[in-house]
Design a protein around this motif. Structure first.
Motif, PDB file in Angstrom:
ATOM      1  N   GLU A 218       0.840  -1.192   0.000  1.00 49.85           N
ATOM      2  CA  GLU A 218       0.000   0.000   0.000  1.00 49.85           C
ATOM      3  C   GLU A 218       0.880   1.248   0.000  1.00 49.85           C
ATOM      4  O   GLU A 218       2.062   1.191   0.351  1.00 49.85           O
ATOM      5  CB  GLU A 218      -0.910   0.007   1.237  1.00 49.85           C
ATOM      6  CG  GLU A 218      -1.906  -1.147   1.284  1.00 49.85           C
ATOM      7  CD  GLU A 218      -2.792  -1.087   2.512  1.00 49.85           C
ATOM      8  OE1 GLU A 218      -2.555  -0.201   3.360  1.00 49.85           O
ATOM      9  OE2 GLU A 218      -3.694  -1.921   2.628  1.00 49.85           O
ATOM     10  N   LEU A 219       0.285   2.363  -0.395  1.00 52.05           N
ATOM     11  CA  LEU A 219       1.011   3.628  -0.399  1.00 52.05           C
ATOM     12  C   LEU A 219       1.650   3.877   0.967  1.00 52.05           C
ATOM     13  O   LEU A 219       0.996   3.786   1.997  1.00 52.05           O
ATOM     14  CB  LEU A 219       0.049   4.777  -0.738  1.00 52.05           C
ATOM     15  CG  LEU A 219       0.644   6.182  -0.744  1.00 52.05           C
ATOM     16  CD1 LEU A 219       1.660   6.338  -1.871  1.00 52.05           C
ATOM     17  CD2 LEU A 219      -0.466   7.220  -0.878  1.00 52.05           C
ATOM     18  N   THR A 220       2.937   4.201   0.949  1.00 53.78           N
ATOM     19  CA  THR A 220       3.702   4.392   2.178  1.00 53.78           C
ATOM     20  C   THR A 220       4.240   5.815   2.250  1.00 53.78           C
ATOM     21  O   THR A 220       4.710   6.361   1.248  1.00 53.78           O
ATOM     22  CB  THR A 220       4.883   3.396   2.223  1.00 53.78           C
ATOM     23  OG1 THR A 220       4.387   2.060   2.096  1.00 53.78           O
ATOM     24  CG2 THR A 220       5.663   3.534   3.519  1.00 53.78           C
ATOM     25  N   TYR A 221       4.163   6.405   3.434  1.00 57.56           N
ATOM     26  CA  TYR A 221       4.733   7.737   3.673  1.00 57.56           C
ATOM     27  C   TYR A 221       6.045   7.567   4.435  1.00 57.56           C
ATOM     28  O   TYR A 221       6.115   6.803   5.411  1.00 57.56           O
ATOM     29  CB  TYR A 221       3.771   8.604   4.476  1.00 57.56           C
ATOM     30  CG  TYR A 221       2.518   8.977   3.722  1.00 57.56           C
ATOM     31  CD1 TYR A 221       2.430  10.186   3.022  1.00 57.56           C
ATOM     32  CD2 TYR A 221       1.413   8.125   3.700  1.00 57.56           C
ATOM     33  CE1 TYR A 221       1.282  10.532   2.328  1.00 57.56           C
ATOM     34  CE2 TYR A 221       0.261   8.464   3.005  1.00 57.56           C
ATOM     35  CZ  TYR A 221       0.203   9.668   2.323  1.00 57.56           C
ATOM     36  OH  TYR A 221      -0.938  10.006   1.634  1.00 57.56           O
ATOM     37  N   VAL A 222       7.078   8.272   3.984  1.00 59.81           N
ATOM     38  CA  VAL A 222       8.413   8.133   4.571  1.00 59.81           C
ATOM     39  C   VAL A 222       8.918   9.505   5.001  1.00 59.81           C
ATOM     40  O   VAL A 222       8.867  10.465   4.229  1.00 59.81           O
ATOM     41  CB  VAL A 222       9.404   7.522   3.559  1.00 59.81           C
ATOM     42  CG1 VAL A 222      10.788   7.383   4.187  1.00 59.81           C
ATOM     43  CG2 VAL A 222       8.902   6.176   3.042  1.00 59.81           C
ATOM     44  N   ASN A 223       9.394   9.594   6.245  1.00 61.98           N
ATOM     45  CA  ASN A 223      10.042  10.808   6.739  1.00 61.98           C
ATOM     46  C   ASN A 223      11.519  10.740   6.365  1.00 61.98           C
ATOM     47  O   ASN A 223      12.247   9.856   6.806  1.00 61.98           O
ATOM     48  CB  ASN A 223       9.879  10.904   8.259  1.00 61.98           C
ATOM     49  CG  ASN A 223      10.406  12.223   8.829  1.00 61.98           C
ATOM     50  OD1 ASN A 223      11.247  12.884   8.224  1.00 61.98           O
ATOM     51  ND2 ASN A 223       9.908  12.604   9.991  1.00 61.98           N
ATOM     52  N   PHE A 224      11.963  11.674   5.520  1.00 58.85           N
ATOM     53  CA  PHE A 224      13.349  11.673   5.059  1.00 58.85           C
ATOM     54  C   PHE A 224      14.330  11.704   6.228  1.00 58.85           C
ATOM     55  O   PHE A 224      15.385  11.054   6.186  1.00 58.85           O
ATOM     56  CB  PHE A 224      13.581  12.870   4.129  1.00 58.85           C
ATOM     57  CG  PHE A 224      14.944  12.911   3.501  1.00 58.85           C
ATOM     58  CD1 PHE A 224      15.395  11.865   2.716  1.00 58.85           C
ATOM     59  CD2 PHE A 224      15.772  14.013   3.677  1.00 58.85           C
ATOM     60  CE1 PHE A 224      16.650  11.906   2.117  1.00 58.85           C
ATOM     61  CE2 PHE A 224      17.022  14.065   3.095  1.00 58.85           C
ATOM     62  CZ  PHE A 224      17.462  13.016   2.311  1.00 58.85           C
ATOM     63  N   SER A 225      13.988  12.446   7.272  1.00 64.36           N
ATOM     64  CA  SER A 225      14.869  12.535   8.438  1.00 64.36           C
ATOM     65  C   SER A 225      15.109  11.170   9.076  1.00 64.36           C
ATOM     66  O   SER A 225      16.193  10.900   9.595  1.00 64.36           O
ATOM     67  CB  SER A 225      14.269  13.483   9.481  1.00 64.36           C
ATOM     68  OG  SER A 225      14.220  14.805   9.007  1.00 64.36           O
TER      69      SER A 225
ATOM     70  N   ILE B 106       5.495   8.194  -0.727  1.00 63.44           N
ATOM     71  CA  ILE B 106       5.617   9.655  -0.702  1.00 63.44           C
ATOM     72  C   ILE B 106       6.625  10.006   0.380  1.00 63.44           C
ATOM     73  O   ILE B 106       6.420   9.700   1.558  1.00 63.44           O
ATOM     74  CB  ILE B 106       4.272  10.341  -0.422  1.00 63.44           C
ATOM     75  CG1 ILE B 106       3.254  10.002  -1.522  1.00 63.44           C
ATOM     76  CG2 ILE B 106       4.461  11.854  -0.335  1.00 63.44           C
ATOM     77  CD1 ILE B 106       1.876  10.588  -1.293  1.00 63.44           C
ATOM     78  N   LEU B 107       7.718  10.606  -0.035  1.00 59.13           N
ATOM     79  CA  LEU B 107       8.776  11.014   0.883  1.00 59.13           C
ATOM     80  C   LEU B 107       8.513  12.454   1.289  1.00 59.13           C
ATOM     81  O   LEU B 107       8.324  13.324   0.438  1.00 59.13           O
ATOM     82  CB  LEU B 107      10.132  10.893   0.196  1.00 59.13           C
ATOM     83  CG  LEU B 107      11.366  11.167   1.045  1.00 59.13           C
ATOM     84  CD1 LEU B 107      11.661   9.975   1.932  1.00 59.13           C
ATOM     85  CD2 LEU B 107      12.568  11.456   0.156  1.00 59.13           C
ATOM     86  N   ILE B 108       8.480  12.715   2.581  1.00 59.77           N
ATOM     87  CA  ILE B 108       8.265  14.070   3.094  1.00 59.77           C
ATOM     88  C   ILE B 108       9.570  14.534   3.734  1.00 59.77           C
ATOM     89  O   ILE B 108      10.150  13.829   4.559  1.00 59.77           O
ATOM     90  CB  ILE B 108       7.103  14.103   4.099  1.00 59.77           C
ATOM     91  CG1 ILE B 108       5.820  13.582   3.438  1.00 59.77           C
ATOM     92  CG2 ILE B 108       6.889  15.521   4.623  1.00 59.77           C
ATOM     93  CD1 ILE B 108       4.656  13.392   4.386  1.00 59.77           C
TER      94      ILE B 108
ATOM     95  N   MET C 168       8.541   6.644  -6.272  1.00 57.61           N
ATOM     96  CA  MET C 168       8.561   7.523  -5.103  1.00 57.61           C
ATOM     97  C   MET C 168       8.474   8.976  -5.558  1.00 57.61           C
ATOM     98  O   MET C 168       9.127   9.382  -6.517  1.00 57.61           O
ATOM     99  CB  MET C 168       9.837   7.322  -4.288  1.00 57.61           C
ATOM    100  CG  MET C 168       9.912   8.201  -3.042  1.00 57.61           C
ATOM    101  SD  MET C 168      11.444   7.950  -2.093  1.00 57.61           S
ATOM    102  CE  MET C 168      11.148   6.330  -1.392  1.00 57.61           C
ATOM    103  N   ILE C 169       7.641   9.759  -4.883  1.00 60.09           N
ATOM    104  CA  ILE C 169       7.580  11.195  -5.112  1.00 60.09           C
ATOM    105  C   ILE C 169       7.868  11.883  -3.784  1.00 60.09           C
ATOM    106  O   ILE C 169       7.725  11.270  -2.724  1.00 60.09           O
ATOM    107  CB  ILE C 169       6.215  11.625  -5.685  1.00 60.09           C
ATOM    108  CG1 ILE C 169       5.074  11.333  -4.707  1.00 60.09           C
ATOM    109  CG2 ILE C 169       5.963  10.920  -7.018  1.00 60.09           C
ATOM    110  CD1 ILE C 169       3.697  11.778  -5.188  1.00 60.09           C
TER     111      ILE C 169
END
Length: 330
Positions: free
Chosen positions: A106-113, A181-183, A200-201
């Motif tokens: 599933e769509l995953t959100y990633v914290n760049f930090s 989605i990388l934030i 990845m966006i």
């Protein structure tokens, strides 16, 4: 050479049911096969257990499901390391192929930090270099708190739910093309995607995520990049793609391929925002803002389309796709 049916299918500027998934499967297959080829090219310098484990991990991946953008950027690093005969780097990459999971359900959100907090920071370093090379200004990265990460994630998630209800065709395409989605929190970066980070966006905390208008722009903008990237894998689209010209979206000159991307993306974004205003999806407090953005984007589109029309030497698919995009703007 594409058949007339295939040309019509691939060149429609609006999403077509099942098309993005088919292209994603083709991309996944090519990516996995290319990594296998690189492993075979390096077999003499790899311990047999690492080589075998890496192949087993690749064989476990299902082409019809989404793959992580991390696998794509790892592949780019693998190609460079092999080309430079960097044995130490090849060993490190193979270890990542053995240990990491690249299937995305599933769509995953990633914290760049958070990538900077891992033991080896491998992906953080790769992405830091990739992002910094994309623009001519100096990029500075900052820590992103869990609270601020959640704010951006929730805003994007809200936009996706609105997209699902009002633009199911775009939502389906997004689901098929976007894995993660990388934030991040950085100076001089706004949002983006890359063919070396396919799937990845990324979105910057400091750049326009509070308004529905901007979230829609981000979603449609980046999934449209991925669509053109997926076509560009097998079709050049623009034969003189590296020729440099003025770009309405950048201060510096850009290659014609970048301007081609801009024209296609601007047409799609304008289509969605114009329809969103007509359907009263855009909140009253944002309507003037959205209308002004449309005025600006239509101007940028006309400049981009003129540059493409005057200077680009296109393949049949490249020409058909940009003319389909132009119909959206009429």
């Amino acid at each position: 050479m594409l058949s007339d049916t295939a040309l019509e299918y691939l060149s429609e500027a609006l999403p077509v049911q099942g098309r993005a998934l088919s292209l994603r499967v083709s991309f996944n297959r090519s990516l996995i096969n290319s990594i296998r080829y690189l492993l075979d090219a390096c077999v003499e310098v790899l311990p047999s257990h690492l080589y075998t484990k890496a192949l087993q991990n690749l064989d476990s991946l299902r082409e019809n499901l989404k793959l992580s953008g991390f696998l794509s950027v790892l592949h780019a690093d693998f190609f460079e390391a092999t080309d430079q005969s960097n044995v130490e780097r090849v060993l490190k990459i193979t270890e990542k192929l053995c240990s990491d999971r690249f299937q995305v359900q599933e769509l995953t959100y990633v914290n760049f930090s958070s990538l900077n907090e891992t033991k080896d920071c491998y992906y953080y370093s790769l992405l830091e270099t990739l992002f910094s090379q994309e623009i001519i200004r100096d990029v500075k990265f900052f820590s992103l708190s869990h609270t601020d990460f959640n704010k951006v994630r929730d805003s994007i998630q809200n936009g996706l739910q609105l997209l699902k209800r009002s633009f199911p065709d775009f939502f389906e395409e997004f689901q098929d093309l976007v894995s993660e989605i990388l934030i991040l929190n950085a100076q001089a970066l706004a949002q983006g995607s890359s063919s070396d980070l396919f799937g990845m966006i990324y979105k910057c905390y400091l750049h326009k995520w509070e308004k529905i208008t901007d979230v829609f722009e981000f979603i449609i903008h980046e999934q449209s990049h991925l669509y053109v990237f997926s076509l560009n894998k097998d079709d050049k689209l623009v034969l003189n793609s590296r020729e440099m010209h003025e770009s309405p979206l950048r201060k510096e000159q850009r290659p014609l391929m970048g301007i081609y991307h801009a024209a296609f993306i601007l047409a799609r974004v304008c289509h969605v925002l114009h329809k969103s205003l007509a359907l009263n999806i855009i909140p009253e407090t944002e309507r003037v803002y959205c209308q002004q953005l449309l005025v600006d984007y239509k101007k940028y589109y006309l400049e981009s389309f003129k540059t493409i029309k005057d200077h680009a030497q296109m393949t049949p698919l490249g020409e058909a796709l940009i003319h389909s995009a132009n119909k959206l703007m009429q």
